[in-house]
Structure formats: C-alpha cells, structure tokens
Design a protein around this motif. Structure first.
Motif, PDB file in Angstrom:
ATOM      1  N   GLU A   1      90.315  54.972-152.768  1.00  0.00           N
ATOM      2  CA  GLU A   1      91.097  55.295-153.973  1.00  0.00           C
ATOM      3  C   GLU A   1      92.038  54.127-154.187  1.00  0.00           C
ATOM      4  OE1 GLU A   1      93.344  59.048-154.127  1.00  0.00           O
ATOM      5  OE2 GLU A   1      91.863  59.787-152.706  1.00  0.00           O
ATOM      6  N   MET A   2      92.077  53.593-155.411  1.00  0.00           N
ATOM      7  CA  MET A   2      92.876  52.383-155.627  1.00  0.00           C
ATOM      8  C   MET A   2      93.708  52.410-156.898  1.00  0.00           C
ATOM      9  SD  MET A   2      90.054  49.539-154.532  1.00  0.00           S
ATOM     10  CE  MET A   2      88.679  50.544-155.035  1.00  0.00           C
ATOM     11  N   ALA A   3      94.837  51.686-156.844  1.00  0.00           N
ATOM     12  CA  ALA A   3      95.651  51.447-158.033  1.00  0.00           C
ATOM     13  C   ALA A   3      95.743  49.938-158.213  1.00  0.00           C
ATOM     14  CB  ALA A   3      97.031  52.049-157.845  1.00  0.00           C
ATOM     15  N   PHE A   4      95.947  49.509-159.453  1.00  0.00           N
ATOM     16  CA  PHE A   4      95.831  48.084-159.782  1.00  0.00           C
ATOM     17  C   PHE A   4      97.023  47.599-160.604  1.00  0.00           C
ATOM     18  CE2 PHE A   4      91.725  50.002-159.256  1.00  0.00           C
ATOM     19  CZ  PHE A   4      91.039  49.100-158.453  1.00  0.00           C
ATOM     20  N   THR A   5      97.301  46.292-160.472  1.00  0.00           N
ATOM     21  CA  THR A   5      98.323  45.690-161.332  1.00  0.00           C
ATOM     22  C   THR A   5      97.717  44.514-162.087  1.00  0.00           C
ATOM     23  OG1 THR A   5      99.119  44.069-159.719  1.00  0.00           O
ATOM     24  CG2 THR A   5     100.124  46.263-159.635  1.00  0.00           C
ATOM     25  N   HIS A   6      98.321  44.220-163.228  1.00  0.00           N
ATOM     26  CA  HIS A   6      97.924  43.031-163.993  1.00  0.00           C
ATOM     27  C   HIS A   6      99.174  42.290-164.427  1.00  0.00           C
ATOM     28  CE1 HIS A   6      99.186  44.837-167.827  1.00  0.00           C
ATOM     29  NE2 HIS A   6      98.730  45.976-167.318  1.00  0.00           N
ATOM     30  N   LEU A   7      99.011  41.005-164.675  1.00  0.00           N
ATOM     31  CA  LEU A   7     100.113  40.186-165.175  1.00  0.00           C
ATOM     32  C   LEU A   7     100.535  40.759-166.531  1.00  0.00           C
ATOM     33  CD1 LEU A   7     101.507  37.623-164.141  1.00  0.00           C
ATOM     34  CD2 LEU A   7      99.790  36.293-165.368  1.00  0.00           C
ATOM     35  N   PRO A   8     101.839  41.015-166.751  1.00  0.00           N
ATOM     36  CA  PRO A   8     102.256  41.587-168.041  1.00  0.00           C
ATOM     37  C   PRO A   8     101.829  40.695-169.204  1.00  0.00           C
ATOM     38  CG  PRO A   8     104.076  41.577-166.455  1.00  0.00           C
ATOM     39  CD  PRO A   8     102.961  40.796-165.834  1.00  0.00           C
ATOM     40  N   ASP A   9     101.375  41.322-170.275  1.00  0.00           N
ATOM     41  CA  ASP A   9     100.938  40.547-171.444  1.00  0.00           C
ATOM     42  C   ASP A   9     102.146  40.086-172.248  1.00  0.00           C
ATOM     43  OD1 ASP A   9      97.907  40.541-171.653  1.00  0.00           O
ATOM     44  OD2 ASP A   9      98.334  42.620-171.108  1.00  0.00           O
ATOM     45  N   LYS A  10     102.108  38.802-172.648  1.00  0.00           N
ATOM     46  CA  LYS A  10     103.262  38.239-173.384  1.00  0.00           C
ATOM     47  C   LYS A  10     103.378  38.874-174.761  1.00  0.00           C
ATOM     48  CE  LYS A  10     103.554  33.836-170.999  1.00  0.00           C
ATOM     49  NZ  LYS A  10     102.314  33.195-170.595  1.00  0.00           N
TER      50      LYS A  10
END
Ligand code: 0WD
Length: 259
Positions: A34-43
């Motif tokens: 089971e996983m959660a993910f992050t992404h670089l915030p969009d400008k």
C-alpha cells in the motif's frame, strides 16, 4: 501473498513513467504494497503538469497523493502527518530525488555558483536527512529508508560534476543515518543504479557516452533495465534484506568493479 502484503510506505520522486521510483513502485505494487506518493508542487495551478503525470500512473491504487517540495518544511510535515493519520506506522520510505540547476550541473565544478551548490545539496542530500528525521517517528521496527545514488559519487565521471559531489555526501549520509537509526531497528540503504534515460538524467552531459561505456566495458556488456532496478529496489525495501543496512548496492551490470 506478496512480499509486501500488509506493508505500507511513502514514495517520493515519481516525475513520470521513466522515473526510477516508478520502476520500483511497479514491483512493490505487484507484491501487494500500500503506497502514498508525492509530486513536486506545480508552479501554475491552472496547469498541474506534475500532479497529472503522477495521477495517471498511481491514481488507481494510491492511498493518498500530496504535493511536496522537499525544501519546504511545511510540505514535508504535511506528508508525514498524513501518513501517520492514515496508517499510524509505516514500513518503508523511498527517496528518489535529486536536482542541480542546469548551469551548475554543466560544470566545470570549479565554477559552480554558491547558490547552485546550496540548492543541489539541499534537494539532493539534505532532503534525505529531512525525510529520516520525520520517518523515524512513524517507521516500524524493521522498517527502512532507501535512496538512489550513482557511481559518480565514488569516482570521477565526466559530465556528472556537482551531482557527483552531492552523491558522495548522500552516500555518507546513508552511513551515518544507518548507524543512528539502526538503534531503533530501522535500516537505511542506497541503490547505485547504472545510467537510465529519465527526465533528470537527460540534463547530465555525456549521458549517451556513459550508456555506450556500460555496453562496452561492464562485466555484463550491456546497460541495466528499469525493471532490474525496480526488482533490486524492492528487495532492499523488503524483509528479504532485513540484515542489510548502510549498504550501497550497485545495480549497474557490474560496471563499478572495472578499473
Ligand atoms: O541514470 C539515472 N537516471 C540515474 C538516476 C542513475 C543513478 C541514480 N539516479 C538517481 C537520481 O540522481 C535521483 O536521485 O535516481 C534518483 C531518481 O532520478 P530519476 O528517476 O532519474 O529522475 P526523475 O524521474 O526526473 O525523478 C527525480 C525527481 C524530479 O524530477 P524532475 O525531473 O521534475 O526534477 O526528483 C523530484 C522531481 O520529481 N524533485 C523534487 N521533489 C521534491 N522536491 C525536488 C524537490 N525540490 N526536486 C526534484
């Protein structure tokens, strides 16, 4: 029953379907994680490119997805707070993040700007300390952290420049963290991958030359595949590697042994 059935973890650093973190995620998912993910915030919130790219890959199975710039403490706190709220304890964190401003990455090393150096080290090295600082409070005993490195941290690889210096610091950070967190039964390892075409590596000079060198010179006489990095990453993150910490596992067709 998969190797990761009942295991929960955070994945930081999927930019698109070429990302190493995605290759590892596919293996973890196949094994039941089971996983959660992050992404670089969009400008530009009107055009959420990073979020959209990540969602396309993981929306179907992600426990949650949050924006996270690793240089922002509030973003980092939000991610680990959410993981605690959602799961209580977790089993693993995958840190697959690096960055250097392109002008500083191009080199020469002697001309790297002060700001470029600070940014490169903050995103590529300090972020692992910052992850470890938060993760140690929610990782189970037997849990672990995995980061990605490259041979340019051990040897001079033309074109790798300031990122090589960051990887040397990252590899040392892995060892100090492994010692400190080992007291809580938490493992910390690095996987040193051979060159793979991704968004980040496209910024590294001489990249095609490196691919050819691995084909000509490595013991296996070929480049590695994303799937191979995925499998070895999953191994290090799993209980199969319960006795492994402070390690830097080369998944590079054996290139690192060549003189
Ligand atoms: O050949 C390769 N591709 C190798 C990569 C060989 C050996 C090691 N590595 C390492 C890289 O140095 C890095 O540590 O693997 C890790 C992952 O790299 P990748 O999969 O090659 O690259 P990519 O798919 O671009 O993912 C790295 C991501 C960033 O992508 P972009 O290209 O948008 O910068 O790191 C993330 C971002 O998603 N990232 C950040 N995340 C949060 N906060 C930040 C930040 N400030 N900066 C970059």
């Amino acid at each position: 029953m998969g190797l990761f059935t009942g295991k929960k973890g955070l994945v930081l650093g999927i930019a698109n379907d070429h990302s190493i973190a995605w290759a590892i995620t596919k293996q973890l998912q196949a094994e039941g994680a089971e996983m959660a993910f992050t992404h670089l915030p969009d400008k530009d919130p009107e055009r959420p490119r990073m979020e959209r790219r990540l969602r396309k890959l993981v929306d179907d199975f992600a426990t949650f997805i949050l924006p996270c710039d690793v240089t922002n403490d509030e973003d980092m706190d939000a991610v680990f707070d959410k993981a605690k709220e959602q799961w209580g304890e977790i089993d693993f964190v995958l840190h697959s993040i690096a960055y250097a401003p392109i002008n500083d990455l191009k080199g020469p090393v002697a001309e790297v700007s002060r700001d470029g150096f600070k940014t490169s080290m903050e995103i590529s090295v300090y972020s692992l300390m910052s992850v470890a600082n938060r993760a140690q409070h929610i990782l189970k005993e037997g849990g672990n952290i995995l980061t990605l490195t490259y041979l340019g941290g051990e040897k001079v690889i033309p074109g790798y420049n300031v990122m090589g210096i960051c990887k040397a610091a990252l590899e040392s950070t892995v060892e100090y963290l492994a010692y400190e967190l080992g007291a809580k039964g938490i493992r910390v390892n690095a996987l040193s991958a051979g060159p793979l075409k991704t968004l980040s590596s496209s910024a590294v000079g001489e990249f095609d030359m490196m691919l050819k060198l691995y084909t000509d010179m490595s013991p296996l006489r070929r480049n590695i595949t994303p799937e191979e990095v995925g499998k070895s990453g999953a191994f290090l993150l799993s209980d199969m590697a319960s006795g492994v910490t402070g390690e830097n596992l080369h998944v590079d067709s054996g290139y690192h042994i060549m003189g």
